[in-house]
Each structure stands twice: as C-alpha cells, then as structure tokens.
Motif scaffolding. Structure first.
Motif: not given
Length: 410
Positions: A91-97, A67-71, A2-10
């Motif tokens: 997705g990267p850490s807050q520091h890396a982002a 899986i995190v899509g947007p920034e 089961k996968i969760l994809i965060v975001g709403s875009g293309g």
C-alpha cells in the motif's frame, strides 16, 4: 506465510480468495473481515482505522505481509507506520494516498504533470463556490474533496442542482469534513473505464481494464454508489485508447509518483471519447467492484506480484491474464446508497459456477446476516460475456434476503 488483509468488503474477500489458491499462504487474517472471509481465514475484531492496533497485531502474530484494501487506513498513514516498524506492507504512503484522499491534491497533481483531465477550480468558501456555479456552463460536476465512500460526486444539469449539491456538501456537511473543500469541474463526455495498475514507484504494469457501473438503477439512473457491478474487459478501452493511456496518462503519472514511496495499486478512472483519454479520478488501492471481476482473469500468482512490488522489483515479473471476459454484479439492500436495514438473515442456494464474494455480511449465532449496503459481489468468468452473465444472474436468483436489489442490465 502469514498474511493480514485489512478491510471487510468484497474486494478483500476476492484478494483473499485469490491468495488462498497459493500453497505458500499458510494463514490469512482479515481485519475486520466479513461472513465470507471467515471461511478462508480468521476474522480479527479490529477496525480499519485502528492503525496502532493493527500494527500491534501484526507484530504479535509475526505477520509476513499486510495488504490494505480500503482507502481510509492508507490516508491515515498505515503504510508509513508499518514500514517504520520494519513490517512489510502492500500500500502507498500517506502522502501518495492523497491522490485519492484529496481530489484537489489529485487535480493539482494532474495539472502539474500534464495529465489530461477535466478543467476545474477548487473552493473552500461556500459563497464563492455558489457564485462560480451560478455563472458556469452546464452540465458540470461537483466533487467533495475528501473520502465519501464513492458517493461524493454529483453531476449537475443546472444551477439548482449545483446549488443543492454545494449546500449539501459545504453547509449541511452531508459528507462530513470531506465537503469542507469542493472541486467544480467541467463535465466530460464519453465512456468510463477503470484501469488498475500495479506499481512499485519505478515500474507500472496495468491490469486488464474494467467498466464500473456506479449508478444505483438500471439504465445508469439513480444515485452514485460505491459500484453496482463491473465488466472486464472494458470495451471502450481499445488498443488505440490503451496506447494513448500509456503515453499521456500512465507514464507521466509514474514520473510524478517517483518520490512518493508508492508501492501498491494505483487505480485510474478514465473517460474515453474516441482517442481522447482523460482521468476522472485516482484511487490509491484495488477498486471495488472492479477487483471482483479483474482478479478472476489473473493467471500469474497474485503473491508473486505483490512480493515483487514490495521489493521494488516489479520489472522482473511477467503478468499473464486470461482472454476470457468476467463480470461482477453487486447484490445490495433496498435503500442503498441511502438508509437500509441490517441484521437480515441470508439464504444462499445453488451458486455453482460463480464466485460469491461477501461484502456487507456478518456472522451472527453461526448464521450469515446483512451488515452493509452492498451485500455480495457475484462474479463469473466464461468464454463469452453472455455465458458469464447468465451464470451470475442465475446464481443471484438463488440468493435471498429481505430487500435484495441488483442491476439487471450489466
């Protein structure tokens, strides 16, 4: 799985589309998703910045991978919170982002690690920035430090334009807090290319390159947008440019992120002028609309790569790509990137031979309507770029809604 994809875009629709081809994926959730993701998974009414709610959903539903899509959620620390709760996340850490979340942080990172980029200065005082612009060499580039949906970069041909850009960002707060700090940098000449790389912080593997078309109008005219389309390969990214990129950009960047807990995608926006390869910007995630073209060319199962990244074992995966070119053209709304109408009904006719990735769409009473400035990313891969272009533009003729607009010169 089961996968969760965060975001709403293309981008998120494209990621889900690719993963839907894998028999190991039993269920996909999209938060919040769009009209297209609802056809391949289940949309969840959660905002991308509701980190605690997203984590609670993942725990309650026994999500195996997020899986995190947007920034935005990355800069808010979603990866850190999920990892602290022992939930696997790509997705990267807050520091890396901060490499994307703060242009000043990114430029200082490049300077520290000897990564070629434009000369620059950072300003927090509007009057000081205006004085610097008054005495600068033109053209120059003014950038809002924070996240501005791809619209916070303004190329200024003269002082009057620079003054307007600075006053709009720093005084009028056109981009909100993103413009509290600005970067003024030299204008780089050349051709832009985007290289997205998978990385687990120890190994970095580039995807096939793409060229993003950021300007709203044909001929690279009009305002900067989040992207009006992309083509892969990027023809400026020659073998010689790739060699320079790996040696002078990618490898020093990898060394620089070694202690940042970076597991995800690192996007390099490049300016290429012959053998001169310099970094325009970093993004801390899959690019949009590059992803909608690049993933069509990926032959290796995407899940294999993502799982290897999360496990810190990217070095064990051989990534294969199709030699065929791909193209993505964004269908937007009249007025974008400014004001535009939403809730407009959409009719989709014959689009065989292409992938229609939904971006700014929603379901209302069982029908698809517009909900954002970029409505669709229409993509195709073929043996030639001309064949892919024809397929995409033919399909676009069969998509109708009030105020549809798209570039015709990709």
């Amino acid at each position: 799985m089961k996968i969760l994809i965060v975001g709403s875009g293309g981008r998120e629709h494209a990621i889900g589309w690719k993963l839907s081809q894998d028999s190991r994926v039993k269920k996909m959730y999209f938060a919040p998703g769009n009209g297209g993701t609802a056809a391949i998974g289940e949309n969840v009414n959660l905002s991308v910045d509701s980190i605690d709610d997203l984590l609670a959903f993942a725990e309650k539903n026994n999500i195996d991978l997020t899986i995190v899509g947007p920034e935005l959620p990355l800069t808010l620390g979603i990866a850190d919170k999920f990892k602290a709760a022992d939930r696997r996340i790509f997705g990267p850490s807050q520091h890396a982002a901060q490499l994307e979340g703060s242009k000043a942080f990114a430029k200082d990172f490049m300077r520290k690690h000897g990564i070629p980029t434009a000369d620059y200065n950072v300003y927090t005082d509007a009057e000081e920035a205006l004085r610097a612009a008054e005495n600068a060499k033109y053209p120059l580039v003014v950038k809002a430090d924070g996240i501005a949906a791809g619209k916070g970069v303004i190329i200024c041909e003269n002082y009057a334009l620079a003054r307007d850009a600075l006053e709009g960002m720093m005084n009028a707060k056109r981009f909100g807090a993103a413009g509290n700090t600005v970067v003024i940098e030299e204008f780089m000449r050349g051709t832009e290319a985007s290289v997205l790389c998978f990385t687990d912080g120890k190994t970095m593997k580039p995807m096939v390159a793409a060229q993003d078309y950021k300007r709203a109008l044909d001929g690279d005219l009009g305002l900067n947008t989040g992207g009006m389309g992309s083509v892969s390969p990027a023809f400026a990214f020659t073998e010689a440019a790739e060699s320079v990129f790996i040696k002078t950009v990618m490898n020093p960047t990898l060394a620089g992120i070694a202690n940042m807990d970076y597991k995800g995608v690192l996007y390099f926006g490049l300016m290429i002028n012959g053998s001169d390869v310099r970094v325009v910007e970093f993004n801390a995630r899959f690019g949009d609309p590059e992803t909608e073209a690049v993933l069509l060319r990926l032959k290796t199962p995407l899940l294999d790569i993502i799982e290897a990244v999360c496990a810190g074992e990217l070095d064990k995966v051989d990534i294969e790509w199709s030699d065929n070119p791909a193209i993505c053209v964004v269908a937007a709304l009249d007025g974008y990137p400014g004001k535009y109408k939403t809730g407009l009904p959409i009719e989709i006719g014959d689009t065989d031979g292409v992938q229609v990735f939904h971006a700014g769409t929603a379901l209302k009473d069982g029908k698809t309507v517009t909900s954002g400035g970029r409505v669709f990313a229409v993509s195709a891969m073929a043996e030639s770029l001309d064949a892919a272009r024809c397929a995409v533009y033919n399909a676009l003729e069969n998509i109708t809604y009030e105020g549809i607009k798209y570039r015709r010169d990709l």
